[in-house]
Design a protein around this motif. Structure first.
Motif, short mmCIF file in Angstrom:
data_model
loop_
_atom_site.label_atom_id
_atom_site.label_comp_id
_atom_site.label_asym_id
_atom_site.label_seq_id
_atom_site.Cartn_x
_atom_site.Cartn_y
_atom_site.Cartn_z
N ARG A 14 41.51 -72.52 41.88
CA ARG A 14 41.11 -71.13 42.03
C ARG A 14 41.44 -70.59 43.39
N ALA A 85 35.39 -64.36 35.64
CA ALA A 85 34.36 -64.80 36.59
C ALA A 85 34.15 -63.71 37.63
N THR A 87 31.94 -62.57 41.13
CA THR A 87 31.18 -63.13 42.25
C THR A 87 30.87 -62.03 43.25
N GLY A 101 26.87 -65.22 41.08
CA GLY A 101 28.09 -65.21 40.29
C GLY A 101 27.79 -65.26 38.80
N LEU A 103 29.90 -66.01 34.81
CA LEU A 103 31.10 -66.47 34.10
C LEU A 103 30.97 -66.14 32.62
N SER A 141 32.93 -69.24 46.71
CA SER A 141 33.23 -69.25 45.28
C SER A 141 34.42 -70.14 44.97
N THR A 142 34.30 -70.93 43.91
CA THR A 142 35.43 -71.73 43.43
C THR A 142 36.58 -70.81 43.03
N GLU A 143 36.25 -69.70 42.36
CA GLU A 143 37.29 -68.81 41.84
C GLU A 143 38.09 -68.14 42.96
N ASN A 165 30.55 -72.52 41.39
CA ASN A 165 30.82 -71.68 40.23
C ASN A 165 29.64 -71.76 39.28
#
Length: 236
Positions: A14, A85, A87, A101, A103, A141-143, A165
């Motif tokens: 991501r 996703a 955030t 966040g 999803l 954030s991972t994304e 996430n």
């Protein structure tokens, strides 16, 4: 930090966004807080293209919101589902602080989320998992890790970052950032190369090449997990 779609059990990489820079380095200017824009990344594993990642960034009233949308293709589209996703971050002294966040898996009546409870110093996932957070740790954030790009890049060396996430949270440690020339679409850029490795697994890494000339937007992101390499490359 950044995973996305992956054939079989690979979790694809991501992304991240804009920030600051080391004052001692020439040729790299101070970036700013990202404003409204849309970015597209090509995603591949090895020599195989598996789709694109669309990142929409919005800023309003001291808040940054990112919306990440996957566009899978080929085998990845058969094995996995696209998702959206979202955030939210708030700004504190020009730095982005992670708040929450959400999803949504496309084609399913399913929504997951998380929230950071700063008064109680906990990270809470809808799954019921709760993680204690301590002073000095970064949450991102991972994304699309906005916290990294709005940080003073020099300051992240050696710091712990939670990669978060709606499904899980993992702790990584940043290496010292390094200035590096990077090539994209036949053009050379002065970039910051920033790498982090997972606590307890130094072979699981995420490396970013940030462009300080464009608010530290990542030109490229490489995630390595179990010896498999996922690459995101900026298309715009």
């Amino acid at each position: 930090m950044i995973r996305l779609f992956k054939p079989a059990q690979s979790a694809v990489t991501r992304v991240l966004l804009a920030g600051m820079i080391l004052l001692c380095c020439t040729g790299l200017s101070i970036a700013g807080i990202p404003g409204d824009q849309t970015l597209r990344y090509a995603v591949s594993e090895g020599n195989m293209s598996i789709g694109e990642l669309e990142v929409n960034i919005g800023r309003d009233d001291g808040q940054i919101k990112t919306t990440v949308i996957t566009h899978l293709e080929g085998l990845a589209k058969i094995l996995l589902r696209d998702y959206i996703a979202e955030t939210w971050f708030h700004l504190d002294g020009g730095h982005a602080i992670l708040d929450r966040g959400r999803l949504r898996i496309q084609g399913r009546n399913e929504e997951l989320g998380f929230i950071v409870d700063y008064p109680n110093k906990t990270l809470q996932l809808d799954s019921g998992d709760t993680f204690p957070i301590t002073s000095g740790e970064i949450l991102d954030s991972t994304e699309f890790p906005v916290a990294l790009i709005t940080a003073d890049i020099a300051s992240v060396s050696g710091k712990i970052v939670w990669e978060v996430n709606a499904r899980k949270a993992r702790r990584y440690i940043y290496d010292a950032p390094k200035p590096e020339m990077s090539e994209l679409n036949g053009r050379l850029y002065n970039t910051w190369k920033v790498r982090r490795s997972k606590q307890g697994d130094i072979n699981r890494t995420v490396t970013y090449w940030l462009d300080p000339g464009r608010q530290n937007i990542p030109l490229k992101i490489i995630t390595i997990k179990k010896g498999r390499e996922t690459i995101l490359t900026l298309l715009d």
